[in-house]
Design a protein around this motif. Structure first.
Motif, PDB file in Angstrom:
ATOM      1  N   THR A   1       0.723  -1.254   0.129  1.00  0.00           N
ATOM      2  CA  THR A   1      -0.080  -0.114  -0.072  1.00  0.00           C
ATOM      3  C   THR A   1       1.002   1.248   0.028  1.00  0.00           C
ATOM      4  O   THR A   1       1.686   1.287   0.742  1.00  0.00           O
ATOM      5  CB  THR A   1      -0.934   0.011   1.350  1.00  0.00           C
ATOM      6  N   PRO A   2       0.568   2.353  -0.636  1.00  0.00           N
ATOM      7  CA  PRO A   2       1.331   3.394  -0.912  1.00  0.00           C
ATOM      8  C   PRO A   2       1.318   4.002   0.593  1.00  0.00           C
ATOM      9  O   PRO A   2       0.588   3.993   1.399  1.00  0.00           O
ATOM     10  CB  PRO A   2       0.563   4.378  -2.045  1.00  0.00           C
ATOM     11  N   PRO A   3       2.576   4.820   0.798  1.00  0.00           N
ATOM     12  CA  PRO A   3       2.290   5.638   2.213  1.00  0.00           C
ATOM     13  C   PRO A   3       1.058   6.559   2.135  1.00  0.00           C
ATOM     14  O   PRO A   3       1.063   7.360   1.100  1.00  0.00           O
ATOM     15  CB  PRO A   3       3.745   6.547   1.809  1.00  0.00           C
ATOM     16  N   GLY A   4       0.522   6.696   3.361  1.00  0.00           N
ATOM     17  CA  GLY A   4      -0.747   7.543   3.419  1.00  0.00           C
ATOM     18  C   GLY A   4      -1.803   6.944   2.903  1.00  0.00           C
ATOM     19  O   GLY A   4      -2.817   7.467   2.946  1.00  0.00           O
ATOM     20  N   GLY A   5      -1.988   5.724   2.445  1.00  0.00           N
ATOM     21  CA  GLY A   5      -3.126   4.745   2.152  1.00  0.00           C
ATOM     22  C   GLY A   5      -3.352   5.009   0.601  1.00  0.00           C
ATOM     23  O   GLY A   5      -2.336   5.430  -0.071  1.00  0.00           O
ATOM     24  N   GLY A   6      -4.236   4.245   0.011  1.00  0.00           N
ATOM     25  CA  GLY A   6      -4.718   4.501  -1.339  1.00  0.00           C
ATOM     26  C   GLY A   6      -4.707   3.027  -1.674  1.00  0.00           C
ATOM     27  O   GLY A   6      -4.457   1.956  -1.052  1.00  0.00           O
ATOM     28  N   ALA A   7      -4.966   2.761  -3.276  1.00  0.00           N
ATOM     29  CA  ALA A   7      -4.982   1.280  -3.674  1.00  0.00           C
ATOM     30  C   ALA A   7      -3.807   0.784  -3.634  1.00  0.00           C
ATOM     31  O   ALA A   7      -2.647   1.286  -3.839  1.00  0.00           O
ATOM     32  CB  ALA A   7      -5.674   1.440  -5.008  1.00  0.00           C
TER      33      ALA A   7
END
Length: 681
Positions: free
Chosen positions: A88-94
């Motif tokens: 998962t990308p840093p800070g959230g997201g798909a």
């Protein structure tokens, strides 16, 4: 504090349940109409404005994000010498799915779900030959997901994936055939509302058909198919909380059909195919668990007298088995704390995994899901945490002295962990853990939050939870209570607060709260309570029956209307299993005495903040709406009764990261305000 709540009209509606007439004045709030959505938005705006009044919202969200950095990592899945994991990308997201030659190797991206909109990866399962990756993708926070198939080498999404919707990931996603030619999966046969499911068999490049597994007529329970590594056997494990292998099939014989295996068993038999036996942890004849081997070709597998015991019952609670090479890793609870022993196939203990502290291994919520281990491997890869240190990822192999650290914990709370117990009205000792921030004054009652569950044979683990860690970092004392009904201390502990005994959980909770007050750790004007799902129901009972005991109560994703729940096919299944038979008038009357919505009467209530998800497939937001409307009308005190139903949020398992941060931050801000914590302002 005097608030102007959005008005909620009442209606003259009655429900006849087995001849029992039940008034339902807020029935209109069950519907998803424009009127209801408008009322819901106004409630959410009021809750947010009240919670953040005089407080820096960004500072609270930053605190949540800081402790969320220690969230549990997803365990990588092994196939054909390679490891697949979600990143998962840093800070959230798909997330993206990466394949590497080591559990956390740099590897390469197989597929990036950023192109799927607000996609949540419910599960992943590589084929045994590592050639095809199956994914469960959810796009609305509801846990409902669909299967996507990706060619690993090219990253190309394949046509022909099954169209059925999976209600959740509770049945493990898909179970590949050992030859990688297809897979079993458990999915809906109609709309999610109907809640009818079946096992399907999908052949790559071919058809998807219903698999005729004999699970019992009318059963709505979940089923997970397990296959043996050598390709000979398939076993159908049935029931989500207390699974049993109800059917077996010899895959080496094209004409062989599924035949009943362990049926009519009230206990748990949860394991894996090892050779020509089903080796399992069972509480049949052993409330704390033992390990048995059941020959897959035996004439009478339902007779426990024919099972070969390979690990007898002991003082610890046996929970699960994981095949690792020629060994089995046996997970246990020692007064709730994790222990892992290594046994050979005869049951001889050959070692123990030195764990990094006194805490918990990561585990699925339900025992059935834990059976979906995928392709065999020679590595035991596990996540571990404690209530005061965040999750790390580790690998161990039989014969090694120490586990290899793959990811070290990133968060350590400046806090201490202590054990205690209270005495329930029937004399049973109810354990709890206290996480106390350093510098707390033991001579003064502390702002304290009790977190508890106590249901469904699900163990509440002594593990790191980001939202609770943030509460401690904000200056609060956390008490995690292990109430009867949960799975922490074996089958007897679970059944002691099941169905007819449900009230035992509530008396256990009150015993813990009153004990903490009597010991001077806290006081009613400094004590809060939270719980989710069935634990949200626990909160509803607590605030309506003992409002004097709490400063604040925070149900999350709650089940609050048991009578109304019988009109929902999914909840009807749950209620019949765990509470009562709604076709029996005496049991309906007992149900009314357990349902928070029915328990609301005019009175003085503490501050209440109810949080729910608009896309929740289990405890729909109407539970929260109806309960809050009734409680707001019944409130004769000055404390706020707040409701926030979050859009694009479900029961928690598939809620997007940014929505989850907003939920946790608002929940924490409410506690900071009501308990006067020295957190960010």
């Amino acid at each position: 504090m005097t608030l102007r709540y959005p008005p909620a009209r009442t209606v003259e509606v009655f429900e006849d349940v087995a001849g029992v007439r039940v008034p339902d004045p807020y029935r209109w709030l069950e519907q998803e109409t424009d009127e209801v959505r408008h009322w819901q938005r106004r409630q959410a705006e009021l809750a947010t404005a009240t919670v953040y009044e005089g407080r820096d919202r960004r500072a609270v969200q930053d605190l949540i994000r800081a402790y969320d950095s220690g969230s549990r990592p997803a365990l990588p899945r092994h196939a054909a010498g390679r490891w697949f994991r979600a990143v998962t990308p840093p800070g959230g997201g798909a997330p993206a799915v990466v394949v590497a030659d080591r559990p956390l190797g740099a590897g390469r991206t197989v597929i990036d779900l950023a192109g799927y909109g607000e996609a949540f990866l419910s599960w992943l399962a590589p084929s045994p030959d590592g050639r095809i990756l199956a994914l469960g993708v959810c796009t609305d926070g509801s846990e409902h997901n669909t299967i996507h198939l990706v060619e690993v080498d090219s990253g190309r999404t394949l046509d022909g994936a099954p169209e059925q919707i999976l209600h959740s990931a509770w049945a493990g996603g898909v179970s590949w055939l050992p030859d990688s030619g297809g897979f079993y999966f458990f999915a809906l046969t109609g709309s999610p509302r109907e809640f009818r499911q079946a096992v399907f068999l999908h052949r790559l490049g071919g058809a998807t058909t219903v698999e005729p597994i004999p699970v019992g007529e009318g059963s709505r329970e979940y089923t997970l198919v397990q296959t043996s590594p050598d390709g000979r056997w398939a076993v159908a494990a049935h029931r989500v909380g207390s699974p049993v292998p109800v059917a077996v099939r010899d895959l080496s014989d094209p004409g062989a059909r599924w035949r009943p295996f362990v049926t009519g068993c009230a206990g748990t038999v949860a394991g894996h195919v090892v050779g020509d036996s089903y080796v399992a942890v069972t509480d049949v004849g052993a409330p704390r668990g033992r390990v048995v081997a059941i020959p897959l070709d035996t004439a009478d597998p339902g007779d426990p007298g024919t099972w070969r015991e390979i690990v007898p019952e002991g003082e610890t609670v046996l929970r699960s088995l994981t095949p690792v090479g020629e060994h089995l890793y046996l997970s246990e609870f020692d007064r709730t704390f994790a222990r892992v022993r290594i046994i050979d196939r005869s049951g001889t203990v050959v070692g123990e995994v030195p764990l990094p502290g006194r805490g918990a291994l990561s585990a699925p919520f339900f025992a059935l899901t834990a059976l979906a281990v995928g392709a065999p491997t020679d590595d035991f890869v596990f996540a571990f945490s404690t209530p005061t240190s965040s999750w790390g990822l580790y690998r161990h192999r039989p014969g090694e002295q120490e586990p290899e650290t793959l990811i070290a914990p990133t968060v350590v709370l400046d806090a201490s962990l202590e054990e205690g117990w209270a005495v329930a009205p029937d004399g049973v000792r109810v354990p709890y853990h206290v996480v106390c921030p350093s510098g707390s004054d033991p001579a003064r009652p502390a702002p304290t939050l009790i977190s508890a569950y106590g249901a469904a044979n699900v163990p509440l683990l002594p593990q790191y939870q980001p939202d609770l860690a943030a509460f401690v970092a904000a200056g609060g004392v956390l008490v995690q209570a292990y109430l009867r009904g949960g799975g922490e201390f074996g089958r007897d502990w679970y059944l002691a607060a099941h169905r007819e005994n449900k009230r035992v959980r509530d008396s256990d909770l009150v015993a813990v709260a009153e004990h903490l007050v009597a010991e001077g750790l806290t006081a009613p004007d400094r004590l809060a309570l939270t719980g989710g799902s069935d634990g949200g129901l626990m909160c509803g009972v607590a605030v309506t029956t003992r409002p004097d005991l709490w400063r604040a109560v925070l149900p999350r994703e709650p089940l609050l209307d048991l009578v109304g729940g019988t009109r929902d096919p999914y909840l009807d299944f749950v209620i019949r299993k765990a509470w009562a038979d709604p076709d029996d008038p005496e049991q309906v009357r007992r149900l009314l005495g357990l349902s928070p919505y029915e328990l609301v009467k005019p009175g003085v209530f503490p501050a209440v903040y109810v949080q729910a998800g608009a896309a929740d497939p289990r405890c729909g937001p109407w539970h929260a709406r109806k309960f809050v409307a009734r409680l707001q009308a019944a409130q004769r005190g000055s404390e706020p009764i707040l409701l926030h139903v979050f859009d694009n949020a479900g029961h928690g398992a598939a809620t997007p990261h940014d929505v989850a941060v907003a939920q946790d931050a608002e929940w924490l801000a409410f506690l900071i305000g009501t308990l006067s914590l020295p957190g960010p302002t």
